[in-house]
Scaffold this motif. Structure first.
Motif, PDB file in Angstrom:
ATOM      1  N   THR A 201      29.175  35.249  -6.056  1.00 40.23           N
ATOM      2  CA  THR A 201      27.807  34.721  -5.921  1.00 40.23           C
ATOM      3  C   THR A 201      27.336  34.598  -4.484  1.00 40.23           C
ATOM      4  N   GLU A 202      28.072  35.164  -3.548  1.00 42.41           N
ATOM      5  CA  GLU A 202      27.754  35.050  -2.124  1.00 42.41           C
ATOM      6  C   GLU A 202      27.815  33.610  -1.640  1.00 42.41           C
ATOM      7  N   GLY A 203      28.554  32.759  -2.376  1.00 40.00           N
ATOM      8  CA  GLY A 203      28.913  31.441  -1.885  1.00 40.00           C
ATOM      9  C   GLY A 203      27.892  30.339  -1.976  1.00 40.00           C
ATOM     10  N   GLU A 204      26.805  30.525  -2.681  1.00 38.72           N
ATOM     11  CA  GLU A 204      25.775  29.488  -2.746  1.00 38.72           C
ATOM     12  C   GLU A 204      25.835  28.720  -4.053  1.00 38.72           C
ATOM     13  N   ILE A 205      25.957  27.397  -3.967  1.00 43.47           N
ATOM     14  CA  ILE A 205      25.978  26.553  -5.156  1.00 43.47           C
ATOM     15  C   ILE A 205      24.672  26.704  -5.935  1.00 43.47           C
TER      16      ILE A 205
ATOM     17  N   ARG B 297      25.249  26.660 -14.299  1.00 45.88           N
ATOM     18  CA  ARG B 297      26.172  25.753 -14.977  1.00 45.88           C
ATOM     19  C   ARG B 297      27.541  26.398 -15.100  1.00 45.88           C
ATOM     20  N   ILE B 298      28.567  25.582 -14.950  1.00 49.65           N
ATOM     21  CA  ILE B 298      29.923  26.004 -15.323  1.00 49.65           C
ATOM     22  C   ILE B 298      29.985  25.727 -16.821  1.00 49.65           C
ATOM     23  N   LEU B 299      30.022  26.771 -17.630  1.00 45.26           N
ATOM     24  CA  LEU B 299      29.951  26.586 -19.075  1.00 45.26           C
ATOM     25  C   LEU B 299      31.278  26.151 -19.684  1.00 45.26           C
ATOM     26  N   ARG B 300      32.362  26.789 -19.227  1.00 47.17           N
ATOM     27  CA  ARG B 300      33.649  26.539 -19.872  1.00 47.17           C
ATOM     28  C   ARG B 300      34.792  26.809 -18.918  1.00 47.17           C
ATOM     29  N   LEU B 301      35.817  25.962 -19.001  1.00 49.70           N
ATOM     30  CA  LEU B 301      37.103  26.227 -18.361  1.00 49.70           C
ATOM     31  C   LEU B 301      38.151  26.384 -19.452  1.00 49.70           C
ATOM     32  N   GLY B 302      39.030  27.332 -19.255  1.00 52.04           N
ATOM     33  CA  GLY B 302      40.241  27.445 -20.069  1.00 52.04           C
ATOM     34  C   GLY B 302      41.397  27.119 -19.142  1.00 52.04           C
TER      35      GLY B 302
ATOM     36  N   ALA C 260      41.769  20.327 -12.519  1.00 50.44           N
ATOM     37  CA  ALA C 260      40.767  21.384 -12.363  1.00 50.44           C
ATOM     38  C   ALA C 260      39.369  20.859 -12.654  1.00 50.44           C
ATOM     39  N   SER C 261      39.214  20.147 -13.751  1.00 51.06           N
ATOM     40  CA  SER C 261      37.893  19.652 -14.150  1.00 51.06           C
ATOM     41  C   SER C 261      37.290  18.713 -13.123  1.00 51.06           C
ATOM     42  N   ASP C 262      38.107  17.827 -12.569  1.00 46.91           N
ATOM     43  CA  ASP C 262      37.599  16.877 -11.583  1.00 46.91           C
ATOM     44  C   ASP C 262      37.074  17.590 -10.342  1.00 46.91           C
ATOM     45  N   LEU C 263      37.791  18.617  -9.887  1.00 47.73           N
ATOM     46  CA  LEU C 263      37.343  19.347  -8.701  1.00 47.73           C
ATOM     47  C   LEU C 263      36.059  20.125  -8.997  1.00 47.73           C
ATOM     48  N   ILE C 264      36.001  20.789 -10.137  1.00 53.63           N
ATOM     49  CA  ILE C 264      34.802  21.550 -10.502  1.00 53.63           C
ATOM     50  C   ILE C 264      33.591  20.621 -10.566  1.00 53.63           C
ATOM     51  N   ALA C 265      33.742  19.455 -11.189  1.00 54.02           N
ATOM     52  CA  ALA C 265      32.630  18.498 -11.284  1.00 54.02           C
ATOM     53  C   ALA C 265      32.226  17.981  -9.904  1.00 54.02           C
ATOM     54  N   ALA C 266      33.194  17.751  -9.035  1.00 58.22           N
ATOM     55  CA  ALA C 266      32.883  17.254  -7.689  1.00 58.22           C
ATOM     56  C   ALA C 266      32.128  18.298  -6.868  1.00 58.22           C
ATOM     57  N   VAL C 267      32.502  19.554  -7.001  1.00 60.11           N
ATOM     58  CA  VAL C 267      31.867  20.611  -6.216  1.00 60.11           C
ATOM     59  C   VAL C 267      30.472  20.946  -6.749  1.00 60.11           C
ATOM     60  N   PHE C 268      30.338  21.071  -8.056  1.00 60.83           N
ATOM     61  CA  PHE C 268      29.085  21.563  -8.630  1.00 60.83           C
ATOM     62  C   PHE C 268      28.193  20.465  -9.206  1.00 60.83           C
TER      63      PHE C 268
ATOM     64  N   GLU D 162      26.322  17.914 -11.532  1.00 62.04           N
ATOM     65  CA  GLU D 162      25.959  17.973 -12.951  1.00 62.04           C
ATOM     66  C   GLU D 162      26.159  19.375 -13.523  1.00 62.04           C
ATOM     67  N   ALA D 163      25.922  20.402 -12.711  1.00 62.16           N
ATOM     68  CA  ALA D 163      26.123  21.783 -13.165  1.00 62.16           C
ATOM     69  C   ALA D 163      27.604  22.095 -13.397  1.00 62.16           C
TER      70      ALA D 163
END
Length: 155
Positions: A81-85, A90-95, A114-122, A124-125
């Motif tokens: 994505t060229e690094g832009e939040i 939305r992050i739809l799903r993690l496996g 994993a989930s905690d880091l994804i939520a912290a970075v992105f 609500e998305a």
């Protein structure tokens, strides 16, 4: 804000996106959906956080391995994505796959790394659906592997 800047704010460095270890690509895109191939718990220094959770690996160390795998996943998202939040809708799903003993049932707690880091970075998305699955073994002896489906903002 860039993914790199958000990670720095959280005390992390964005690693280089890992190269595939076999005959596959690290990510694919179809329209506004981005699928990230499974990323294992290998540190930027090349150390594999490996072993079996519930055996030689504690749940706390497994959670740390999940965070490292998520950092590698974020590196692939940044590469795609060229690094832009702002390009992430939305992050739809993690496996999340956890190498664990048959008796271990705390895969969901390990996956929180994993989930905690994804939520912290992105923000609500980054709130996502998730599967946390125990497996007998993972590539390279990794403790954790994480994959994702991401919805992108269409231009």
């Amino acid at each position: 804000m860039s993914i790199t800047a958000k990670l720095k704010e959280l005390g992390h460095d964005l690693p280089a996106a890992p190269t595939p270890a076999a005959n596959y690509v690290p990510w694919t895109r179809a329209g506004n959906l981005l699928t990230i191939s499974g990323q294992v718990s290998r540190t930027p220094q090349g150390e594999m956080l490996g072993g079996t959770v519930g055996g030689a690996v504690s749940p706390e160390d497994g959670k740390k391995a999940a965070e490292v795998a998520a950092l590698n996943l974020i590196a692939q998202i940044a590469a795609a994505t060229e690094g832009e939040i702002g390009g992430i809708s939305r992050i739809l799903r993690l496996g999340v796959f956890v190498a664990s003993t048959p008796e271990f049932t705390g895969q969901s707690q390990v996956a929180n790394g994993a989930s905690d880091l994804i939520a912290a970075v992105f923000g609500e998305a980054g709130r996502h659906a998730r599967s946390a699955v125990g497996v007998a073994a993972l590539p390279g002896g990794a403790s954790v592997e994480v994959e994702a489906t991401v919805e992108l903002v269409l231009p």
